[in-house]
Design a protein around this motif. Structure first.
Motif, PDB file in Angstrom:
ATOM      1  N   ASP A 128     -75.479 -87.609  11.834  1.00 16.50           N
ATOM      2  CA  ASP A 128     -76.144 -87.824  13.121  1.00 16.50           C
ATOM      3  C   ASP A 128     -75.344 -88.788  13.988  1.00 16.50           C
ATOM      4  O   ASP A 128     -75.010 -88.475  15.126  1.00 16.50           O
ATOM      5  CB  ASP A 128     -77.566 -88.360  12.914  1.00 16.50           C
ATOM      6  CG  ASP A 128     -78.502 -87.304  12.353  1.00 16.50           C
ATOM      7  OD1 ASP A 128     -78.203 -86.101  12.502  1.00 16.50           O
ATOM      8  OD2 ASP A 128     -79.520 -87.670  11.751  1.00 16.50           O
ATOM      9  N   GLU A 129     -75.043 -89.968  13.482  1.00 17.83           N
ATOM     10  CA  GLU A 129     -74.290 -90.969  14.232  1.00 17.83           C
ATOM     11  C   GLU A 129     -73.303 -91.661  13.303  1.00 17.83           C
ATOM     12  O   GLU A 129     -73.681 -92.101  12.215  1.00 17.83           O
ATOM     13  CB  GLU A 129     -75.215 -92.025  14.836  1.00 17.83           C
ATOM     14  CG  GLU A 129     -76.264 -91.490  15.791  1.00 17.83           C
ATOM     15  CD  GLU A 129     -77.137 -92.606  16.322  1.00 17.83           C
ATOM     16  OE1 GLU A 129     -76.591 -93.586  16.871  1.00 17.83           O
ATOM     17  OE2 GLU A 129     -78.362 -92.513  16.168  1.00 17.83           O
ATOM     18  N   ALA A 177     -73.033 -87.927  17.291  1.00 20.44           N
ATOM     19  CA  ALA A 177     -72.635 -89.071  18.112  1.00 20.44           C
ATOM     20  C   ALA A 177     -71.576 -89.880  17.376  1.00 20.44           C
ATOM     21  O   ALA A 177     -71.632 -90.043  16.155  1.00 20.44           O
ATOM     22  CB  ALA A 177     -73.846 -89.944  18.435  1.00 20.44           C
ATOM     23  N   LEU A 178     -70.619 -90.411  18.146  1.00 21.09           N
ATOM     24  CA  LEU A 178     -69.502 -91.162  17.575  1.00 21.09           C
ATOM     25  C   LEU A 178     -69.232 -92.384  18.440  1.00 21.09           C
ATOM     26  O   LEU A 178     -69.160 -92.281  19.663  1.00 21.09           O
ATOM     27  CB  LEU A 178     -68.251 -90.279  17.520  1.00 21.09           C
ATOM     28  CG  LEU A 178     -66.936 -90.941  17.088  1.00 21.09           C
ATOM     29  CD1 LEU A 178     -67.016 -91.421  15.646  1.00 21.09           C
ATOM     30  CD2 LEU A 178     -65.769 -89.967  17.261  1.00 21.09           C
ATOM     31  N   MET A 184     -63.465 -80.675  27.094  1.00 17.05           N
ATOM     32  CA  MET A 184     -64.852 -81.132  27.185  1.00 17.05           C
ATOM     33  C   MET A 184     -64.933 -82.642  27.424  1.00 17.05           C
ATOM     34  O   MET A 184     -65.898 -83.147  28.001  1.00 17.05           O
ATOM     35  CB  MET A 184     -65.611 -80.753  25.920  1.00 17.05           C
ATOM     36  CG  MET A 184     -65.768 -79.251  25.733  1.00 17.05           C
ATOM     37  SD  MET A 184     -66.622 -78.811  24.198  1.00 17.05           S
ATOM     38  CE  MET A 184     -68.270 -79.419  24.533  1.00 17.05           C
ATOM     39  N   LEU A 185     -63.911 -83.360  26.983  1.00 17.12           N
ATOM     40  CA  LEU A 185     -63.880 -84.804  27.179  1.00 17.12           C
ATOM     41  C   LEU A 185     -63.355 -85.204  28.550  1.00 17.12           C
ATOM     42  O   LEU A 185     -63.432 -86.385  28.908  1.00 17.12           O
ATOM     43  CB  LEU A 185     -62.997 -85.455  26.116  1.00 17.12           C
ATOM     44  CG  LEU A 185     -63.595 -85.643  24.725  1.00 17.12           C
ATOM     45  CD1 LEU A 185     -62.527 -86.170  23.766  1.00 17.12           C
ATOM     46  CD2 LEU A 185     -64.763 -86.616  24.768  1.00 17.12           C
ATOM     47  N   ALA A 209     -72.115 -84.913  20.942  1.00 23.01           N
ATOM     48  CA  ALA A 209     -72.661 -84.925  22.304  1.00 23.01           C
ATOM     49  C   ALA A 209     -72.407 -86.259  22.977  1.00 23.01           C
ATOM     50  O   ALA A 209     -72.368 -86.342  24.208  1.00 23.01           O
ATOM     51  CB  ALA A 209     -74.153 -84.626  22.255  1.00 23.01           C
ATOM     52  N   VAL A 210     -72.251 -87.314  22.189  1.00 23.13           N
ATOM     53  CA  VAL A 210     -72.049 -88.654  22.734  1.00 23.13           C
ATOM     54  C   VAL A 210     -70.845 -89.289  22.057  1.00 23.13           C
ATOM     55  O   VAL A 210     -70.734 -89.276  20.833  1.00 23.13           O
ATOM     56  CB  VAL A 210     -73.296 -89.542  22.499  1.00 23.13           C
ATOM     57  CG1 VAL A 210     -73.047 -90.950  23.013  1.00 23.13           C
ATOM     58  CG2 VAL A 210     -74.523 -88.932  23.152  1.00 23.13           C
TER      59      VAL A 210
END
Length: 220
Positions: free
Chosen positions: A145-146, A166-167, A205-206, A185-186
């Motif tokens: 998840d993160e 998320a990263l 995408m970035l 996504a983040v």
């Protein structure tokens, strides 16, 4: 030797365990040193295992919610079916460790030292590796998840067939970290991606995030 732009893959040592004796959960205590033991279907929930050291051990079927492993050391250890909705393991020292088919929720791994570590088929929630030093780490078929790598040092890390939502790489120092195939996504601390490898689609995408980071105004 021809130069390649591909990142250097993690160097994971094969773990071979032989002549293990069955262990008792009572052996697993803070500061204990345990060698060549096999532990099956054990409950470590809420236990203080700080400073414990395991060498050449196998753990299968472990419930470790709210267990405390501050400064715990694992060498040549295989872990299967570990479940821990919350795990406190700062300064965890891992070398030649395999974790498979496990479910971890919120885990504190900050300021740890990992080398030759593999997670396979695991579901991971919030993984806090802030300030950690990790080298030769591979996540295979995992869901994360993160992942927080803030101020961490990471070298030769890969995510094969894995997903990440998320990263955070704020202040991270990355080298040969292969993020290809991931679609978080983040991403926080985008400048910390220096030293990572991305594919062309990821870079495209970035682009809006990179533009904001560089102060570029995109119109139209």
């Amino acid at each position: 030797m021809a130069k390649t732009d591909r990142p250097i893959a993690p160097r994971i040592e094969e773990i071979v365990l032989v002549d293990l004796d069955d262990g008792a959960v009572a052996e697993l205590t803070a500061g204990a040193r345990v060698e060549a033991r096999r532990f099956t279907d054990i409950d470590l929930a809420g236990r203080d295992l700080s400073g414990m050291r395991l060498d050449e051990c196998e753990l299968s079927g472990v419930f470790a919610h709210e267990a405390r492993l501050r400064g715990t050391v694992l060498r040549d250890v295989v872990v299967e079916r570990l479940e821990a909705p919350v795990l406190h393991a700062p300064y965890l020292d891992l070398r030649d460790v395999s974790v498979t088919s496990s479910r971890l929720g919120s885990v504190e791994f900050h300021d740890g030292r990992w080398q030759s570590v593999r997670f396979v088929g695991c579901k991971l929630g919030f993984v806090n590796l802030r300030g950690a030093e990790i080298r030769d780490v591979r996540f295979v078929d995992c869901t994360i998840d993160e992942l927080d790598l803030g101020n961490a040092s990471a070298e030769r890390v890969a995510f094969d067939g894995s997903e990440m939502r998320a990263l955070d790489v704020t202040g991270a120092r990355l080298r040969d970290v292969d993020l290809r195939g991931l679609d978080p996504a983040v991403i926080d601390g985008i400048a910390g991606l220096s030293g990572a490898t991305l594919d062309a689609l990821q870079v495209a995408m970035l682009a809006p995030h990179l533009a904001r980071h560089l102060g570029i105004r995109v119109v139209g």
